[in-house]
Design a protein around this motif. Structure first.
Motif, PDB file in Angstrom:
ATOM      1  N   VAL A 183     -22.624  10.578 -35.266  1.00 49.98           N
ATOM      2  CA  VAL A 183     -21.384  10.064 -35.864  1.00 49.98           C
ATOM      3  C   VAL A 183     -20.333  11.167 -36.012  1.00 49.98           C
ATOM      4  N   THR A 238     -18.981  12.392 -33.638  1.00 54.88           N
ATOM      5  CA  THR A 238     -18.022  12.135 -32.565  1.00 54.88           C
ATOM      6  C   THR A 238     -16.849  11.283 -33.024  1.00 54.88           C
ATOM      7  N   ILE A 239     -17.039  10.552 -34.142  1.00 55.81           N
ATOM      8  CA  ILE A 239     -15.897   9.785 -34.637  1.00 55.81           C
ATOM      9  C   ILE A 239     -15.304  10.472 -35.874  1.00 55.81           C
ATOM     10  N   ILE A 274     -21.627   3.334 -31.545  1.00 49.42           N
ATOM     11  CA  ILE A 274     -20.769   3.946 -32.566  1.00 49.42           C
ATOM     12  C   ILE A 274     -19.293   3.807 -32.164  1.00 49.42           C
ATOM     13  N   PHE A 275     -19.005   4.104 -30.898  1.00 50.17           N
ATOM     14  CA  PHE A 275     -17.626   3.979 -30.418  1.00 50.17           C
ATOM     15  C   PHE A 275     -17.147   2.535 -30.502  1.00 50.17           C
ATOM     16  N   TYR A 295     -16.242   1.769 -34.081  1.00 48.13           N
ATOM     17  CA  TYR A 295     -15.093   2.487 -34.637  1.00 48.13           C
ATOM     18  C   TYR A 295     -13.828   2.310 -33.797  1.00 48.13           C
ATOM     19  N   LEU A 296     -13.999   2.317 -32.476  1.00 51.49           N
ATOM     20  CA  LEU A 296     -12.820   2.255 -31.607  1.00 51.49           C
ATOM     21  C   LEU A 296     -12.615   0.865 -30.999  1.00 51.49           C
ATOM     22  N   ALA A 313     -17.895   3.152 -40.568  1.00 52.54           N
ATOM     23  CA  ALA A 313     -18.132   2.704 -39.190  1.00 52.54           C
ATOM     24  C   ALA A 313     -19.448   3.277 -38.667  1.00 52.54           C
ATOM     25  N   GLY A 314     -19.669   4.554 -38.947  1.00 52.90           N
ATOM     26  CA  GLY A 314     -20.916   5.190 -38.511  1.00 52.90           C
ATOM     27  C   GLY A 314     -22.126   4.527 -39.147  1.00 52.90           C
ATOM     28  N   PRO A 367     -14.370   6.459 -40.994  1.00 49.51           N
ATOM     29  CA  PRO A 367     -15.356   6.721 -39.938  1.00 49.51           C
ATOM     30  C   PRO A 367     -16.781   6.714 -40.511  1.00 49.51           C
TER      31      PRO A 367
END
Lengths: 228, 269
Positions: free
Chosen positions: A166, A168-169, A73-74, A77-78, A93-94, A90
């Motif tokens: 998700v 977390t984002i 996931i990171f 997204y990141l 992305a998730g 997000p």
């Protein structure tokens, strides 16, 4: 400091909980669906006799199955922005990370289902003049998916629960909403228990629905079908 | 003289170091019933499976209606629609009813409409005496019934040849008769059949030609009369004596006093 448990905050925040539930349902449903179709495609690559196709699909499955979903996931997204690929939302992305991950797992479920079908089924189809693809889509896949419904149910339930990662984002799904409500009100026990109950409602319904599908499409005369 | 519908020339097939077929040559003529007999591992099933490329031959030629099917330009699917196979383990599509088992290939391969295909399926089921089982799933049918549906499935494709790979070997003894009856009816109707079998009664009664295979070669071939009554090859004699001892007693096709020629002194197994 001990705080008395106040259950009345549940009805107060009900609309917020339901908004989270809606998002969780949306993310899990879409990623399960994309994972299902992707899983069939990757699963077919994994039974391919072409070494390149087999190799690439195997690397894919091992990579997504062997690393934490949270890292995936990171990375989407990141990590992707560092390569110049920006995913603004997000939520999107998730969804991408969950779908990619679920496709890896579901491809193995599909492959297991296919391998439960006797080679005689394909031979019979081919000996009647059907092409490999006709045999696959008309004979093998309908039986393979039926046989694989129990592990599919497992995976769908896992996806519903793992969709909480998700948060977390910053996706405002059920867990993150719950966490925010609990932080605002300080009522962790009622809020988290209620969140758990909502997850359970989703997973239990999923399991009942798929059990119904299993029964509805059971092949008469096979193990697991209702004997008349 | 009529042209052979299948002509096999020096067919070879190995699995690794195991040379299963060591140069088979034979002919099958239209409307002929050819039975292939022989011990397990003699290569009979592999020979049959090479005929429609369920196993790929390593060498030799298979001429089907004059065309070599090992040729790269031949559409093997087109060949298979004209040369169907009936398997030892029936291999009905487990998720489809008897009727839809038959209709599927008619729809997908012969591009028939659903209604036409199902009507054709019903006619085929009628021929094998199973019209009342049209909506039954394979799992709900006995082995004998499943095999009759499988034969109907092959018949419905209107093939030039039907290959039978030990069609009764997986059946309980009391179910063998119903399948053999269907096969006899089919043979009488003029279908060209190549039958790998251990049913000596069927071979003796129905075959135009019996082929005895041993260790990957055709050890002997001829009419049932030649082969069963007057076998020339000592190995044929040994095989026949052994198999008749096992099944002869319950095989109504074999007269109780039937003994293959040869006194057995110099051909002990």
């Amino acid at each position: 400091m001990v705080m008395t448990i106040d259950w009345t905050i549940i009805p107060d925040y009900l609309p917020v909980f339901f908004k989270g539930l809606e998002t969780t349902l949306l993310i899990s449903a879409i990623s399960i669906l994309i994972g299902f179709v992707g899983g069939i495609l990757i699963g077919m690559c994994r039974i391919s006799r072409n070494p390149l196709v087999y190799g690439i699909s195997s690397v894919y499955v091992e990579a997504f199955r062997g690393t934490p979903l949270l890292i995936q996931i990171f990375l989407v997204y990141l990590g992707l922005p560092q390569l110049g690929i920006y995913i603004e939302s997000p939520l999107v992305a998730g969804l991408i990370a969950l779908s990619l991950n679920s496709a890896a797992y579901q491809s193995e479920i599909f492959r297991g289902g296919v391998q439960s079908i006797s080679v005689g089924q394909i031979e019979a189809a081919r000996s009647l003049g059907m092409t490999y693809n006709q045999a696959l889509f008309n004979v093998v896949i309908p039986q393979a998916i039926r046989n694989a419904l129990p592990p599919y149910t497992n995976e769908f339930i896992t996806m519903i629960k793992d969709s909480s990662l998700v948060m977390t984002i910053g996706v405002l799904e059920l867990t993150l909403r719950g966490k925010l409500i609990s932080a605002t009100t300080g009522q962790s026990i009622p809020v988290l228990l209620f969140v758990a109950v909502l997850y359970f409602t989703l997973t239990f319904s999923t399991s009942r629905i798929l059990r119904y599908v299993e029964k509805r499409f059971a092949i008469p005369g096979m193990i697991g079908s209702d004997q008349k | 003289m009529t042209e052979p519908i299948i002509e096999i020339i020096d067919l070879k097939k190995s699995f690794g170091d195991n040379h299963v077929l060591k140069g088979i040559s034979m002919k099958v003529f239209p409307q002929e019933v050819v039975t292939i007999i022989g011990a397990s591992g003699s290569g009979k099933s592999t020979l049959l499976r090479c005929l429609n490329h369920l196993n790929m031959p390593d060498g030799g030629k298979i001429l089907f209606q004059g065309h070599d099917i090992n040729d790269k330009d031949i559409d093997i699917n087109a060949v298979r629609t004209q040369m169907n196979m009936v398997f030892q383990s029936f291999n009905l599509f487990m998720h489809l009813t008897a009727k839809r088992n038959i209709a599927l290939a008619l729809i997908k391969v012969k591009k028939m409409g659903k209604a036409e295909a199902e009507q054709r399926a019903m006619e085929a089921l009628d021929k094998v005496g199973l019209s009342d089982k049209a909506d039954a799933y394979p799992g709900e049918l006995s082995g004998g019934q499943q095999q009759r549906v499988a034969i109907a499935r092959a018949m419905a494709m209107d093939p030039k040849v039907i290959l039978f790979d030990e069609p009764t070997s997986a059946l309980d003894p009391e179910l063998i008769g119903e399948v053999l009856d269907v096969m006899k009816k089919l043979a009488t109707s003029g279908m060209t059949m190549v039958v790998v079998t251990h049913e000596m009664g069927f071979a003796r009664e129905m075959a135009d030609k019996v082929i005895f295979m041993d260790q990957g070669v055709i050890a002997e071939q001829g009419t049932p009369e030649d082969l069963f009554v007057n076998p020339q090859n000592p190995r044929t004699k040994v095989f026949l004596r052994r198999i008749l001892k096992e099944v002869g007693a319950m095989d109504p096709g074999i007269p109780s006093d039937f003994v293959p020629n040869g006194n057995g002194v110099h051909d002990k197994p």
